[in-house]
Design an enzyme around this catalytic site. Structure first.
Site, PDB file in Angstrom:
ATOM      1  N   ASP A 126       0.847  -1.187   0.000  1.00 13.75           N
ATOM      2  CA  ASP A 126       0.000   0.000   0.000  1.00 13.75           C
ATOM      3  C   ASP A 126       0.882   1.236   0.000  1.00 13.75           C
ATOM      4  O   ASP A 126       2.000   1.220   0.533  1.00 13.75           O
ATOM      5  CB  ASP A 126      -0.914   0.007   1.227  1.00 13.75           C
ATOM      6  CG  ASP A 126      -2.036  -1.019   1.123  1.00 13.75           C
ATOM      7  OD1 ASP A 126      -2.419  -1.385   0.002  1.00 13.75           O
ATOM      8  OD2 ASP A 126      -2.534  -1.439   2.180  1.00 13.75           O
ATOM      9  N   ASP A 144      -7.121  -1.504  -4.501  1.00 11.76           N
ATOM     10  CA  ASP A 144      -8.201  -1.210  -3.556  1.00 11.76           C
ATOM     11  C   ASP A 144      -9.143  -0.156  -4.131  1.00 11.76           C
ATOM     12  O   ASP A 144     -10.367  -0.261  -3.997  1.00 11.76           O
ATOM     13  CB  ASP A 144      -7.632  -0.695  -2.227  1.00 11.76           C
ATOM     14  CG  ASP A 144      -6.763  -1.704  -1.514  1.00 11.76           C
ATOM     15  OD1 ASP A 144      -6.955  -2.914  -1.720  1.00 11.76           O
ATOM     16  OD2 ASP A 144      -5.885  -1.272  -0.737  1.00 11.76           O
TER      17      ASP A 144
END
Length: 170
Positions: A126, A144
């Site tokens: 991330d 995401d």
């Protein structure tokens, strides 16, 4: 002999899933190769947005990231099952239904992008860090984002379809 022309299926939209996958993996590689690991090494871009390089063993937006490790395989299996179901649904959906096919493709591309990370690294990479004041949203990635946008498109399509059905029943 009848001339029945089949309409193209939503599988024509799988190019979008591939694009999401390639962009997701590409941005993760850029982050891994050009940033130091950890939230302390963030790059401040806007008053509400940083780039940071973190590992997430959980799901989107760090859901279950502090579980004991079982979540890696659970989320991997979930990504595979959901992607297979969505590909099947795309095969049964006419290509002209753009919103729902785009939604399925976005979700597939995001799910496969994060699945790749889980299988290769054991966690998801991330790097997008949004915040307000000192309150930070859990870091996330393009996969995401694609999953979230795809889910939003499905909701939008269901509202649009509901309005069409109620108009037709009058």
């Amino acid at each position: 002999m009848t001339n029945v022309t089949e309409q193209p299926s939503g599988l024509r939209w799988l190019w979008l899933a591939l694009l999401v996958f390639v962009l997701d993996i590409g941005t993760k590689l850029l982050v891994m190769n050009n940033m130091e690991y950890g939230p302390a090494n963030r790059i401040e871009l806007l008053p509400f947005f940083n780039l940071t390089y973190v590992h997430n063993p959980g799901a989107a937006f760090s859901f279950l990231s502090d579980a004991g490790g079982w979540q890696r395989w659970f989320f991997s299996a979930t990504a595979i099952i959901v992607s297979c179901v969505l590909v099947y649904w795309m095969s049964k959906t006419p290509a002209r239904q753009r919103l729902v096919n785009a939604a399925y493709a976005l979700i597939i591309g995001g799910a496969i992008g994060n699945l790749f990370d889980r299988l290769v690294h054991g966690y998801v990479i991330d790097f997008l860090d949004f915040f307000w004041g000192t309150n930070h949203w859990p870091a996330f990635n393009l996969a995401d984002s694609a999953i979230l946008i795809g889910a939003g498109f499905i909701l939008l399509d269901s509202f649009r379809s509901g309005n069409t059905e109620s108009k037709g029943s009058n």
